[in-house]
Write an enzyme that holds these catalytic residues in place. Structure first.
Site, mmCIF file in Angstrom:
data_model
loop_
_atom_site.group_PDB
_atom_site.id
_atom_site.type_symbol
_atom_site.label_atom_id
_atom_site.label_comp_id
_atom_site.label_asym_id
_atom_site.label_seq_id
_atom_site.Cartn_x
_atom_site.Cartn_y
_atom_site.Cartn_z
ATOM 1 N N ARG A 70 82.163 48.097 35.718
ATOM 2 C CA ARG A 70 81.644 49.047 36.713
ATOM 3 C C ARG A 70 81.838 48.536 38.127
ATOM 4 N NH1 ARG A 70 75.254 48.507 35.113
ATOM 5 N NH2 ARG A 70 75.151 46.247 35.084
ATOM 6 N N ASP A 101 70.401 46.621 36.190
ATOM 7 C CA ASP A 101 70.192 45.815 34.984
ATOM 8 C C ASP A 101 68.726 45.530 34.702
ATOM 9 O OD1 ASP A 101 72.918 45.716 34.593
ATOM 10 O OD2 ASP A 101 73.162 43.841 35.688
#
Length: 797
Positions: A363, A488
């Site tokens: 990403r 995350d």
């Protein structure tokens, strides 16, 4: 407090004093041979991989900062005094020692003056080479003859694999073998094994580097670090330099170094030049060849000029002259250069990233391409194709793609618990940006393999990316967060849903519809419109919280980013992307961006969320692992800043967009460097927010998505230079006090000199464009009107 200034003419940042709050660094070389160097000559060099190809040592997070590095020591044979050609490591008193560092486009020049001896050392990697050079010019400004002795110094790794070198000492301390061949140092490891210089999957292998000198006679050497430094000494007081005599040591195990002793005598006013050449290969082979190729200072200077010309040509893609000089410095040099370095090294090589990340995070890398499409389109295409082949047949992606070990069609399929929901959504930003920049419409029809099995056209890969998130939707009909959804720290799991990725999916469907309308594929348009309508309904029904959009839903039904939350009640991502994706109605967009201004905006940027998490269970949301105001716990997370800028420009709010842009723009802190602390010429991962006692301090410079998104938002949305399939759109959104500004833009081989006139002081809106004396309706310069050189006047109103 100010430590340096921007030299726009030479495209350099000049550090006027060496005692910067943090080490201020630069990048040398290419993805074949890379190097990092600081303003005090600290840093390290590596071959292809900073984690598995690092042959120089640097001790991270150590005291003193950024040591060791690539040094010249200078010993005065008459006075028995010594110093270094950079302020560190010897660290002479600054009332006696002057140092200036000039960081440029893949080169660094460090000047020093001490006791009437002036040095100028230029560090760079010649184009296309796997070696670097340190070219020194040394001048005697004294009234008497000076008899000097110079020493090169580099500390070698015992294993190119960084973790092996630092931690597996019972092995790596016994595989080093140093040699000197015709005054060229040979640094060898595992010398009895077959050549393993390019096999990064196996850290064992015969690997060599060399170090030699051009322009001076070698009168001694040392290759044993401990012999050179002496027992219980350090880099600031090596015993050999203090005594002024090498021992001609040859390391056999333990620790190696690269020291060549050079005698230099200078009459008053005399200048001499010499150069160190260090690189990959054996001293007897590649070393001799490199020294033969660059056997004169003139050849090295020619290579240096070629390097500068190559980089400066890349940067000609966009040039601006606006009322904001600091914005100009960033846009004309440091923002694109920062983007190019982030493109090159992803998150794998810096003074912070020390080998724990190797390869290209999916990403991050796909986003990083947005900032380099106009500077290096062919390399961007190659990287884009590489990342597309990192997409699995499921539509998800491999977490990391290793260019030196990637086998499309044969990679293992990631497990369901390894997928990140946002990975392939970024393709809908990167691929159209590439095609619009280059005009390569056929790229959409090119067939590429998936990572594990099968193949599809680029359009097919995009469809599969959409299907991936549709197939993995939760009870609210929104995409599931999976392992992570860009953040995350959010533990959403396989059933929890992400409103941020829902907005990305909305953007993806909108983009897919536009593409298939362009290709007259009615069936695909209808398929995508059906999913788009369903998604819009679900977002409206479940994600709007009254004044802003919530961030996510956990699998147990709990909500992130709701006004009912005591912690993390408002998040930036869904507010900005509700506008970028065009989901939000005008009314909701105004309210969502108002919430950002009131709850998240600070003088140093927009916080990723607020208030910070303190009481929350860290197994549900990991943010409490960090102190409040840091990292994902309500810091000013720089990656997201460009999104806030873009959202405000789409709403026509030039004043607010530019306020956000300047809040996180590095150059805006050049005169407050003691607050920001890191380099004032490159972006960072995050800045301490108002919830931290260190508000304004920034961390993790260089390799960050903020580089691309900051530059992209400035170039495409503030300046409004927007490549499109059928032309170049000019649609600025600027502060109302910008009455005029200029731009030069390279687009598909043509050059445009653009003057924007904003006499009425509007923030957005183009009334007409004059190009080459002809009026053009709207804000799009069509391809059929373009010439090799174009004079453009844009009237705002």
């Amino acid at each position: 407090m100010q430590y340096g200034h921007f030299d726009d003419q030479n495209k350099e940042y000049v550090i006027d004093r060496p005692d910067t709050p943090k080490s201020w660094s630069n990048y040398l070389g290419s993805t074949d041979y890379g190097a990092i160097i600081t303003n005090n000559a600290g840093g390290y060099s590596f071959f292809k991989s900073a984690a598995q190809g690092r042959f120089m040592r640097l001790r991270f997070n150590s005291i003193p900062m950024d040591q060791p590095g690539r040094y010249f020591y200078i010993h005065d044979r008459d006075k028995k005094d010594y110093w270094s050609a950079a302020w560190q490591p010897v660290s002479k008193p600054l009332d006696q020692y002057k140092s200036v560092c000039r960081h440029g486009t893949a080169y660094t020049i460090i000047e020093s003056e001490y006791d009437n001896i002036k040095t100028e050392t230029t560090y760079f990697v010649p184009l296309g080479k796997t070696f670097e050079t340190w070219k020194m010019k040394i001048t005697n400004n004294d009234s008497v003859k000076r008899t000097l002795r110079l020493y090169t110094f580099v500390e070698y790794a015992n294993n190119w694999h960084q973790m092996q070198d630092f931690f597996n000492l019972q092995y790596t301390q016994y595989i080093l073998k140093m040699d000197v061949v015709d005054n060229i140092i040979d640094h060898g490891i595992n010398v009895a094994l077959p050549d393993g210089s390019g096999d990064f999957q196996d850290h064992d292998g015969n690997r060599h580097t060399f170090l030699g000198v051009v322009g001076a006679k070698v009168t001694g050497f040392d290759t044993d670090r401990d012999k050179f430094l002496g027992n219980y000494r350090a880099y600031h007081n090596p015993e050999v330099v203090e005594k002024g005599e090498c021992t001609n040591s040859l390391a056999y195990g333990d620790n190696g170094c690269g020291v060549l002793q050079l005698d230099v005598e200078l009459e008053p006013g005399e200048t001499k030049e010499l150069a160190t050449i260090m690189g990959i290969g054996r001293a007897a082979d590649e070393g001799k060849a490199a020294l033969a190729e660059f056997n004169t200072i003139e050849k090295i200077e020619t290579a240096f000029e070629a390097l500068k010309k190559s980089w400066h040509t890349k940067l000609e893609g966009l040039w601006v002259e606006t009322p904001d000089a600091e914005f100009n410095s960033m846009t004309n040099m440091w923002s694109p250069f920062n983007s190019l370095m982030t493109f090159a090294w992803s998150r794998a090589a810096s003074l912070v990233y020390s080998g724990e990340r190797d390869g290209l995070g999916y990403r991050d890398t796909v986003q990083d391409m947005l900032g380099v499409m106009h500077t290096i389109p062919e390399q961007a295409k190659e990287r884009l194709e590489l990342m597309i082949t990192g997409q699995a047949s499921t539509g998800g992606a491999m977490p990391v793609v290793k260019p030196f070990a990637h086998n499309p069609g044969s990679e293992s399929l990631p497990g369901e618990d390894e997928y990140r929901s946002d990975d392939c959504m970024w393709l809908f930003n990167a691929i159209p940006t590439f095609v619009k920049e280059t005009g390569d419409i056929d790229f959409y029809h090119k067939t590429l393999p998936f990572s594990d099995k099968g193949e599809a056209t680029i359009l097919g890969h995009l469809r599969r990316a959409i299907e991936f998130n549709i197939e993995r939707s939760g009870e609210h009909g929104l995409p599931c967060g999976l392992l992570a959804d860009w953040n995350d720290c959010l533990e959403l799991g396989q059933e929890g849903e992400t409103v941020f990725v829902a907005m990305q999916l909305r953007y993806a469907l909108k983009t897919y519809i536009e593409l298939n309308e362009m290709f007259n594929d009615v069936a695909e348009v209808e398929w995508a419109k059906g999913h788009l309508a369903t998604l819009d309904t679900n977002i409206d029904k479940h994600a709007w919280d009254g004044d802003w959009y919530v961030r996510a839903f956990r699998f147990d039904g709990s909500v992130f980013g709701s006004k009912d939350n005591e912690e993390g009640s408002c998040w930036l991502n869904p507010q900005a992307w509700s506008v970028i994706s065009e989901h939000a109605t005008a009314e909701k967009a105004v309210r969502a961006l108002k919430a950002v201004r009131e709850q998240l905006a600070t003088d140093c940027g927009v916080m990723v969320c607020a208030p910070p998490y303190v009481k929350a269970n860290h197994k549900i949301v990991k943010a409490p692992l960090f102190n409040p105001g840091m990292k994902e716990n309500a810091s000013i997370f720089s990656h997201t800043q460009g999104w806030a800028v873009i959202a405000e420009t789409l709403m026509g709010n030039g004043n607010q967009a530019y306020k956000y842009l300047r809040a996180f723009m590095p150059a805006a802190y050049n005169q407050k460097a003691e607050v920001r602390q890191i380099e004032p010429y490159v972006n960072c991962q995050f800045t301490h927010s108002t919830y931290s006692p260190r508000f304004g301090a920034s961390r993790l410079p260089w390799l960050t998505g903020a580089a691309t998104w900051g530059y992209y938002s400035a170039a495409h949305y503030v300046l409004g230079c927007q490549p499109d399939y059928d032309g170049l759109r000019i649609d600025p959104c600027v502060p109302e006090d910008w009455k005029t500004f200029k731009m030069n833009r390279r687009f598909r081989g043509n050059f445009f000199n653009i003057e924007v006139k904003n006499e009425n002081g509007v923030q957005k809106g183009v009334t007409k464009i004059m190009m080459n004396g002809e009026e053009i309706a709207g804000n799009l310069i069509p391809l059929n009107k373009m010439k090799a050189q174009n004079e453009v006047i844009v009237y705002m109103g």
